[in-house]
Enzyme design. Structure first.
Site, short mmCIF file in Angstrom:
data_model
loop_
_atom_site.label_atom_id
_atom_site.label_comp_id
_atom_site.label_asym_id
_atom_site.label_seq_id
_atom_site.Cartn_x
_atom_site.Cartn_y
_atom_site.Cartn_z
N CYS A 169 -42.24 46.71 7.04
CA CYS A 169 -41.79 45.85 8.14
C CYS A 169 -40.82 44.83 7.58
CB CYS A 169 -42.95 45.22 8.89
SG CYS A 169 -44.23 44.48 7.87
N SER A 170 -41.23 43.61 7.40
CA SER A 170 -40.30 42.61 6.87
C SER A 170 -41.07 41.41 6.37
CB SER A 170 -39.33 42.18 7.94
OG SER A 170 -40.07 41.66 9.02
N CYS A 171 -42.20 41.66 5.70
CA CYS A 171 -43.00 40.56 5.18
C CYS A 171 -42.15 39.72 4.22
CB CYS A 171 -44.22 41.09 4.46
SG CYS A 171 -45.30 41.96 5.58
N CYS A 229 -39.65 44.62 1.81
CA CYS A 229 -40.86 45.05 2.50
C CYS A 229 -40.46 46.35 3.20
CB CYS A 229 -41.35 44.02 3.51
SG CYS A 229 -42.73 44.63 4.50
#
Lengths: 196, 124
Positions: free
Chosen positions: A103-105, A100
């Site tokens: 962000c950090s999905c 991602c």
């Protein structure tokens, strides 16, 4: 610059929580339950069960690749960050790896919370620019004939990899297969190793 | 052909859980729990929070090198959550500053364990 920026960040979290609790906007017990659930109960074993089922059940595999959210929901895995799950299949010709970039999905319900490297700026930027080099650093060397595709969890989509079933596993039960599947393989930075 | 021996406990065991700690410090898990609980309670909307998190991380990344050691994902998370609650008017501009100062001013030795707000131990 606020006066509190010199205070440890932990104090800001504590302050925010205490304000919200005071105003009855959050219940600390509810927070505790969510933290415990994602810290210790929900983890990559859920995803490993999904992969093993797909390896032994061709019809489930088809449903999984067509609609990941619905298929993992059949096994009872659902929740935030898994509403739009897309499962990508790795083969001898095509290797998918998940990132991602913004962000950090990450699909919590099947993989748990993401590891720290997944959230790092270095991984998020480099895996797109030089995936082969980054995979090499993770210990995965793919032949020059293997196409690498980087799946970026943009918009609301979350990805999980259906890794290749290793050779020599024809006699294994679904449960034994699930035990072979690692989180790294379901993110695409590793392959699933056969039984030792 | 022999039946494979599968470790279920040892170091070679598959990741029954996360394989590593998701949180390195307690406040990180509180910041995580806050956002999830606020979403569940309908106070925030997850996608809106995610957009704020993306923006916060973007600002940090624009100002730092990718391997800058001051990187903290959960700090970005905390900052994004604070900003969102401010934008939505759920908290006021200096609420968190003031409360942080109050908490910082507590007597030394005060039990900082905030895992359970239903009581505060004063065991000294």
């Amino acid at each position: 610059m606020s006066i509190s920026e010199r205070l440890p960040i932990s104090m800001r979290t504590e302050a925010l929580e205490s304000i919200l609790v005071e105003r009855s906007l959050v219940d600390p017990k509810v927070m505790d339950a969510y933290i415990k659930m994602y810290e210790s109960d929900v983890g990559p074993l859920n995803g490993a069960k999904v992969v093993a089922k797909a390896w032994v059940d061709p019809e489930f595999r088809e449903r999984l690749l067509a609609d990941g959210t619905a298929a993992v929901g059949e096994l009872g895995f659902k929740g935030p960050q898994t509403e739009h799950l897309e499962v990508l299949e790795n083969t001898g010709e095509v290797h998918n790896v998940v990132v991602c970039t913004l962000c950090s999905c990450y699909p919590w319900a099947v993989l748990g919370l993401p590891p720290s490297w997944y959230k790092d700026p270095a991984y998020r930027s480099r895996i797109v620019r030089e995936p082969r080099a980054v995979l090499h650093e993770f210990g995965l060397d793919l032949g020059a004939d293997v196409e690498i595709r980087v799946a970026d969890s943009v918009s609301e989509c979350r990805y999980m990899i259906l890794p290749e079933r290793p050779a020599g596993t024809d006699d294994l039960s679904e449960e034994e297969l699930a035990a072979l599947v690692t989180r790294d393989a379901m993110v695409g930075i590793a392959k699933v190793a056969g039984p030792q | 052909m022999t039946t494979p021996q599968l470790d279920v406990e040892g170091p070679a065991a598959p990741p029954r859980r996360n394989g590593e700690l998701a949180f390195s410090e307690p406040w990180e898990s509180r910041a995580f729990g806050l956002a999830v609980a606020l979403d569940a309670a309908g106070v925030i909307e997850w996608e809106t929070f995610r957009q704020q998190l993306i923006a916060t991380i973007g600002v940090w990344e624009a100002a730092h090198a990718p391997d800058d050691e001051s990187w903290s994902y959960w700090r970005c998370w905390q900052d994004a959550l604070e900003q969102l609650l401010l934008d939505q008017g759920v908290i006021g501009g200096d609420d968190v500053d003031l409360r942080s100062e109050q908490l910082a001013a507590r007597a030394p030795g005060h039990d900082h364990d905030h895992g359970d707000h239903s009581h505060h131990r004063h065991d000294h």
